[in-house]
Design an enzyme around this catalytic site. Structure first.
Site, PDB file in Angstrom:
ATOM      1  N   SER A  45       0.155  -1.289   0.364  1.00 37.61           N
ATOM      2  CA  SER A  45       0.284  -0.414   0.347  1.00 37.61           C
ATOM      3  C   SER A  45       1.259   0.938  -0.051  1.00 37.61           C
ATOM      4  O   SER A  45       0.783   1.990  -0.384  1.00 37.61           O
ATOM      5  CB  SER A  45      -1.309  -0.258   1.253  1.00 37.61           C
ATOM      6  N   GLU A  46       2.061   1.213   0.600  1.00 33.41           N
ATOM      7  CA  GLU A  46       2.734   2.972   0.480  1.00 33.41           C
ATOM      8  C   GLU A  46       3.939   1.636   1.015  1.00 33.41           C
ATOM      9  O   GLU A  46       4.712   1.073   1.722  1.00 33.41           O
ATOM     10  CB  GLU A  46       2.654   3.567   1.878  1.00 33.41           C
ATOM     11  N   THR A  47       4.900   2.366   0.286  1.00 32.48           N
ATOM     12  CA  THR A  47       7.095   2.476   0.486  1.00 32.48           C
ATOM     13  C   THR A  47       7.234   3.989   0.560  1.00 32.48           C
ATOM     14  O   THR A  47       6.645   4.869   0.135  1.00 32.48           O
ATOM     15  CB  THR A  47       7.551   2.037  -0.914  1.00 32.48           C
TER      16      THR A  47
END
Length: 302
Positions: A45-47
């Site tokens: 979902s995020e990096t």
């Protein structure tokens, strides 16, 4: 070019639950396009990408990417990045030996406190970078259509579905009960064709529960942004706690809620949310929780 990365599960104390995050260290040589490509490759979902701070008084500059977009601010990426850096004990050669970190982000400065269990780094808690704003109302019928629910599933006695933000904007809608929350399923066509026209396009659904373990159950959908469902959304829940504090009649208030998210998708998360209200105005919103390390490795770029 070789870059080190770590993955952690955020808002959990058990591996393979909570919200996974990849943290790419010493990323100053990367372009924005390269960061976006790496985030798409991780497909979480995020990096996050850790860069030197522009102001040496701060800990780091942090850029946050979903598989498709850069985010101005997000909750679990800040909590997880602080956890990784605190465990490392240093950032760009400067020791991290206290509890307070400051990250530079598009939405502003994000203050993060490291949580410790004895001498062990166990998690982190952030203060949102912007004051709470509550924007336009959103039709309950649209929420029902987008999330495969009926109009009667939307609870409007406390508030209409609305847009709220503490640095990242979300549509927030209360549901009548846990069964309605469990039954929700995002319709990609409605998100693409109708929700995408709203000033905010990610939807946080929640319901208040009578439970010994948690106070609120929540789910977050953003399928048109590559996130069909998110296991834990700190930036949405920090706006939610601010909204709930606003709805309370007391002019002076310290409000805390335990929020469970990700249960329906098999990645249970626990978020600790709090808000301070002074003189009838929400003056601070915070979100935090535990983290656990999962993997580490290197990215080799040609």
């Amino acid at each position: 070019m070789r870059l080190s990365f770590e993955t952690v599960d955020v808002f959990t104390s058990a591996q393979f639950s909570g919200n996974p995050l990849a943290v790419v260290l010493d990323a100053e040589a990367l372009s924005g396009d390269q960061m976006q490509a790496i985030a798409a490759e991780f497909n979480l979902s995020e990096t996050t990408f850790v860069l030197p701070p522009k102001d040496p008084a701060h800990t780091a500059q942090v850029r946050i990417f979903t598989p498709r977009h850069e985010m101005p601010f997000a909750g679990h990426p800040n909590v997880g990045t602080a956890f990784v850096l605190a465990r490392a004990g240093a950032c760009y050669g400067r020791p991290i030996d206290g509890a307070a970190l400051i990250f530079e982000e598009q939405a502003g400065l994000v203050a993060v406190d490291v949580l410790r269990d004895g001498g062990r780094v166990s998690g982190a808690r952030l203060a949102s970078p912007q004051p709470l704003t509550i924007g336009a109302k959103v039709a309950a019928e649209l929420i029902g259509s987008a999330c495969s629910l009926s109009f009667d599933d939307i609870e409007t006695a406390n508030h209409q579905p609305c847009i709220a933000s503490c640095g990242a904007a979300f549509i927030i809608a209360e549901l009548t009960n846990r069964d309605a929350l469990s039954a929700a399923e995002p319709r990609i066509d409605v998100f693409r064709d109708q929700v995408s026209r709203q000033p905010a396009t990610s939807v946080l659904l929640y319901t208040q529960v009578a439970d010994d373990e948690v106070d609120i159950r929540a789910r977050m959908f953003a399928p048109h942004r590559g996130i069909f469902e998110d296991p834990a959304t700190g930036s949405a829940n920090v706006a939610l706690i601010g909204l709930l504090a606003t709805l309370r009649a007391e002019p002076e208030l310290s409000l805390s809620k335990r929020i469970a998210q990700g249960v329906e998708m098999g990645r249970p998360s626990l978020l600790q949310a709090s808000a301070e209200k002074r003189g009838g105005v929400v003056t601070a919103t915070m979100i935090g929780g535990d983290c656990v390390p999962v993997m580490s490795g290197a990215i080799a770029l040609a």
